[in-house]
Write a protein that holds these residues in place. Structure first.
Motif, PDB file in Angstrom:
ATOM      1  N   ARG A 133      -8.242  50.341   2.479  1.00 26.83           N
ATOM      2  CA  ARG A 133      -7.349  49.429   3.181  1.00 26.83           C
ATOM      3  C   ARG A 133      -6.006  50.102   3.455  1.00 26.83           C
ATOM      4  O   ARG A 133      -5.500  50.835   2.616  1.00 26.83           O
ATOM      5  N   ILE A 134      -5.441  49.837   4.619  1.00 32.68           N
ATOM      6  CA  ILE A 134      -4.151  50.416   4.994  1.00 32.68           C
ATOM      7  C   ILE A 134      -3.179  49.298   5.326  1.00 32.68           C
ATOM      8  O   ILE A 134      -3.449  48.452   6.185  1.00 32.68           O
ATOM      9  N   SER A 135      -2.040  49.301   4.634  1.00 32.26           N
ATOM     10  CA  SER A 135      -0.957  48.373   4.943  1.00 32.26           C
ATOM     11  C   SER A 135       0.109  49.122   5.731  1.00 32.26           C
ATOM     12  O   SER A 135       0.425  50.272   5.412  1.00 32.26           O
ATOM     13  N   VAL A 136       0.659  48.482   6.744  1.00 35.53           N
ATOM     14  CA  VAL A 136       1.652  49.131   7.601  1.00 35.53           C
ATOM     15  C   VAL A 136       3.052  48.685   7.207  1.00 35.53           C
ATOM     16  O   VAL A 136       3.301  47.500   6.982  1.00 35.53           O
ATOM     17  N   SER A 137       3.963  49.646   7.112  1.00 37.78           N
ATOM     18  CA  SER A 137       5.352  49.364   6.777  1.00 37.78           C
ATOM     19  C   SER A 137       6.261  50.115   7.730  1.00 37.78           C
ATOM     20  O   SER A 137       5.952  51.233   8.147  1.00 37.78           O
ATOM     21  N   ALA A 138       7.377  49.494   8.075  1.00 35.65           N
ATOM     22  CA  ALA A 138       8.346  50.154   8.953  1.00 35.65           C
ATOM     23  C   ALA A 138       9.327  51.014   8.167  1.00 35.65           C
ATOM     24  O   ALA A 138      10.074  51.809   8.751  1.00 35.65           O
ATOM     25  N   GLN A 139       9.343  50.868   6.830  1.00 40.50           N
ATOM     26  CA  GLN A 139      10.358  51.526   6.017  1.00 40.50           C
ATOM     27  C   GLN A 139       9.833  52.738   5.253  1.00 40.50           C
ATOM     28  O   GLN A 139      10.236  53.865   5.511  1.00 40.50           O
ATOM     29  N   THR A 140       8.927  52.518   4.313  1.00 40.31           N
ATOM     30  CA  THR A 140       8.417  53.616   3.485  1.00 40.31           C
ATOM     31  C   THR A 140       6.905  53.523   3.388  1.00 40.31           C
ATOM     32  O   THR A 140       6.307  52.503   3.748  1.00 40.31           O
ATOM     33  N   GLY A 141       6.289  54.582   2.891  1.00 46.16           N
ATOM     34  CA  GLY A 141       4.842  54.567   2.738  1.00 46.16           C
ATOM     35  C   GLY A 141       4.338  55.812   2.040  1.00 46.16           C
ATOM     36  O   GLY A 141       5.094  56.753   1.760  1.00 46.16           O
ATOM     37  N   ASP A 189     -10.214  49.291  -4.901  1.00 47.13           N
ATOM     38  CA  ASP A 189      -9.443  50.294  -5.609  1.00 47.13           C
ATOM     39  C   ASP A 189      -8.831  51.327  -4.671  1.00 47.13           C
ATOM     40  O   ASP A 189      -8.147  52.229  -5.125  1.00 47.13           O
ATOM     41  N   ARG A 190      -9.090  51.194  -3.380  1.00 44.58           N
ATOM     42  CA  ARG A 190      -8.669  52.246  -2.468  1.00 44.58           C
ATOM     43  C   ARG A 190      -7.790  51.656  -1.368  1.00 44.58           C
ATOM     44  O   ARG A 190      -8.245  50.830  -0.566  1.00 44.58           O
ATOM     45  N   ALA A 191      -6.544  52.089  -1.353  1.00 46.72           N
ATOM     46  CA  ALA A 191      -5.593  51.569  -0.370  1.00 46.72           C
ATOM     47  C   ALA A 191      -4.362  52.470  -0.351  1.00 46.72           C
ATOM     48  O   ALA A 191      -4.079  53.181  -1.315  1.00 46.72           O
ATOM     49  N   PHE A 192      -3.638  52.427   0.753  1.00 44.96           N
ATOM     50  CA  PHE A 192      -2.357  53.124   0.809  1.00 44.96           C
ATOM     51  C   PHE A 192      -1.499  52.469   1.884  1.00 44.96           C
ATOM     52  O   PHE A 192      -1.988  51.695   2.716  1.00 44.96           O
ATOM     53  N   PHE A 198     -11.289  52.102  10.666  1.00 46.33           N
ATOM     54  CA  PHE A 198     -11.298  53.081   9.579  1.00 46.33           C
ATOM     55  C   PHE A 198     -11.676  52.410   8.268  1.00 46.33           C
ATOM     56  O   PHE A 198     -12.495  52.936   7.503  1.00 46.33           O
ATOM     57  N   SER A 199     -11.087  51.241   7.982  1.00 47.27           N
ATOM     58  CA  SER A 199     -11.377  50.538   6.740  1.00 47.27           C
ATOM     59  C   SER A 199     -12.838  50.115   6.662  1.00 47.27           C
ATOM     60  O   SER A 199     -13.460  50.185   5.585  1.00 47.27           O
ATOM     61  N   LEU A 200     -13.393  49.683   7.776  1.00 49.14           N
ATOM     62  CA  LEU A 200     -14.799  49.286   7.796  1.00 49.14           C
ATOM     63  C   LEU A 200     -15.693  50.477   7.472  1.00 49.14           C
ATOM     64  O   LEU A 200     -16.711  50.342   6.803  1.00 49.14           O
ATOM     65  N   LYS A 201     -15.312  51.647   7.915  1.00 54.31           N
ATOM     66  CA  LYS A 201     -16.113  52.848   7.717  1.00 54.31           C
ATOM     67  C   LYS A 201     -15.980  53.403   6.309  1.00 54.31           C
ATOM     68  O   LYS A 201     -16.947  53.930   5.739  1.00 54.31           O
ATOM     69  N   THR A 202     -14.793  53.280   5.716  1.00 52.14           N
ATOM     70  CA  THR A 202     -14.519  53.965   4.453  1.00 52.14           C
ATOM     71  C   THR A 202     -14.249  53.046   3.275  1.00 52.14           C
ATOM     72  O   THR A 202     -14.323  53.488   2.127  1.00 52.14           O
ATOM     73  N   ALA A 246      -4.545  60.649  -1.962  1.00 57.05           N
ATOM     74  CA  ALA A 246      -5.928  61.021  -1.663  1.00 57.05           C
ATOM     75  C   ALA A 246      -6.513  60.188  -0.537  1.00 57.05           C
ATOM     76  O   ALA A 246      -7.204  60.709   0.353  1.00 57.05           O
ATOM     77  N   ASP A 247      -6.243  58.882  -0.535  1.00 56.24           N
ATOM     78  CA  ASP A 247      -6.786  58.020   0.512  1.00 56.24           C
ATOM     79  C   ASP A 247      -6.129  58.303   1.857  1.00 56.24           C
ATOM     80  O   ASP A 247      -6.773  58.217   2.903  1.00 56.24           O
ATOM     81  N   ALA A 248      -4.847  58.653   1.836  1.00 58.57           N
ATOM     82  CA  ALA A 248      -4.166  59.025   3.075  1.00 58.57           C
ATOM     83  C   ALA A 248      -4.760  60.307   3.639  1.00 58.57           C
ATOM     84  O   ALA A 248      -4.889  60.464   4.856  1.00 58.57           O
ATOM     85  N   ASN A 249      -5.146  61.223   2.759  1.00 60.78           N
ATOM     86  CA  ASN A 249      -5.780  62.462   3.217  1.00 60.78           C
ATOM     87  C   ASN A 249      -7.128  62.175   3.871  1.00 60.78           C
ATOM     88  O   ASN A 249      -7.519  62.854   4.830  1.00 60.78           O
ATOM     89  N   VAL A 250      -7.846  61.184   3.358  1.00 62.05           N
ATOM     90  CA  VAL A 250      -9.120  60.793   3.972  1.00 62.05           C
ATOM     91  C   VAL A 250      -8.871  60.259   5.382  1.00 62.05           C
ATOM     92  O   VAL A 250      -9.614  60.553   6.322  1.00 62.05           O
ATOM     93  N   PHE A 251      -7.785  59.480   5.537  1.00 56.47           N
ATOM     94  CA  PHE A 251      -7.450  58.926   6.848  1.00 56.47           C
ATOM     95  C   PHE A 251      -7.132  60.047   7.832  1.00 56.47           C
ATOM     96  O   PHE A 251      -7.576  60.024   8.984  1.00 56.47           O
ATOM     97  N   GLU A 252      -6.380  61.049   7.387  1.00 58.36           N
ATOM     98  CA  GLU A 252      -6.058  62.181   8.258  1.00 58.36           C
ATOM     99  C   GLU A 252      -7.334  62.897   8.696  1.00 58.36           C
ATOM    100  O   GLU A 252      -7.504  63.229   9.874  1.00 58.36           O
ATOM    101  N   ALA A 253      -8.233  63.120   7.741  1.00 62.84           N
ATOM    102  CA  ALA A 253      -9.493  63.790   8.064  1.00 62.84           C
ATOM    103  C   ALA A 253     -10.308  62.972   9.052  1.00 62.84           C
ATOM    104  O   ALA A 253     -10.921  63.516   9.979  1.00 62.84           O
TER     105      ALA A 253
END
Length: 241
Positions: free
Chosen positions: A51-59, A20-23, A44-48, A86-93
């Motif tokens: 999941r993070i998907s990488v895009s060159a265009q938008t996100g 349920d958690r991804a960005f 990061f994903s293993l710890k939290t 919210a999940d992106a904020n966790v990544f920043e932290a």
């Protein structure tokens, strides 16, 4: 910092539900091609469980040249900006936490660390050469500023000891801006007039002391003179045992 601590506290307090958690993270090709994200994101994903998907265009968030500084690559400081996910904020932290910093530092292909978690930025203040008259600057400084400040050795015994000397102020990174605008800074604004520049004192707020009156040329000359003074030698920092 408070927001980061709150996010980390919530992360530790709640069970992780990975599905349920991804960005989506927007990142430029120049960063992706280093292989750094393939090192960073899975850890990061293993710890939290996020999941993070990488895009060159938008996100939902992006790594680029605006936002919070999170890591450095050579002379380039990479910044993280989120749309509020919210999940992106966790990544920043996490990036700013001790664990995240160690993970950033650990990426060293062929034994060479390519990224640093030290994102301390040095502010460089340019000093523009002044063409003011040095002799006039010294004379005006002694006459007008020497009431309170030690300008040089000639008035050392006549100044007020609680005010900083010109040599001390010369050590300030923004000394030039301070001297160029001193008539607007406290407490000078209350008793200083620059002819044809500043407004007269209000009738109900007269100068508390004999006013200082200078011209624009004299302000430029004072600034030029201060630029010719050697900064005070403040010695080594005090070591507290």
């Amino acid at each position: 910092m408070l927001r980061i601590l709150v996010v980390l506290a919530l992360l530790l307090a709640k069970p992780v539900v990975a599905q349920d958690r991804a960005f989506v993270l927007q990142a430029p090709a120049t960063l992706v091609e280093t292989g750094f994200l393939k090192h960073l994101l899975p850890r990061f994903s293993l710890k939290t469980g996020i999941r993070i998907s990488v895009s060159a265009q938008t996100g939902d968030a992006r790594l680029g040249d605006d936002g919070t500084p999170v890591f450095q690559q050579g002379d380039t400081v990479w910044r993280f900006a989120s749309s509020g996910d919210a999940d992106a904020n966790v990544f920043e932290a996490w990036l700013l936490s001790d664990v995240g910093k160690r993970t950033i530092e650990a990426y060293a292909p062929n034994g060479n660390a390519l990224f640093s978690s030290d994102v301390t930025e040095t502010v460089v203040i340019a000093t523009v050469a002044s063409s003011g008259d040095l002799a006039l600057g010294e004379e005006t400084s002694l006459t007008q500023c020497g009431r309170c400040h030690v300008v040089n050795e000639t008035n050392r015994m006549n100044a007020i000891g609680s005010t900083p000397s010109f040599a001390l102020m010369r050590t300030f990174p923004d000394w030039q801006a301070r001297f160029e605008t001193f008539f607007m800074l406290r407490p000078h604004a209350a008793f200083t007039q620059v002819i044809d520049v500043t407004e007269p004192f209000p009738e109900h707020l007269p100068s508390p002391i004999v006013p200082i009156e200078v011209t624009v040329e004299e302000v430029e000359a004072i600034t030029a003179y201060v630029g010719s003074i050697a900064p005070a030698n403040l010695g080594s920092p005090i070591q507290i045992q």
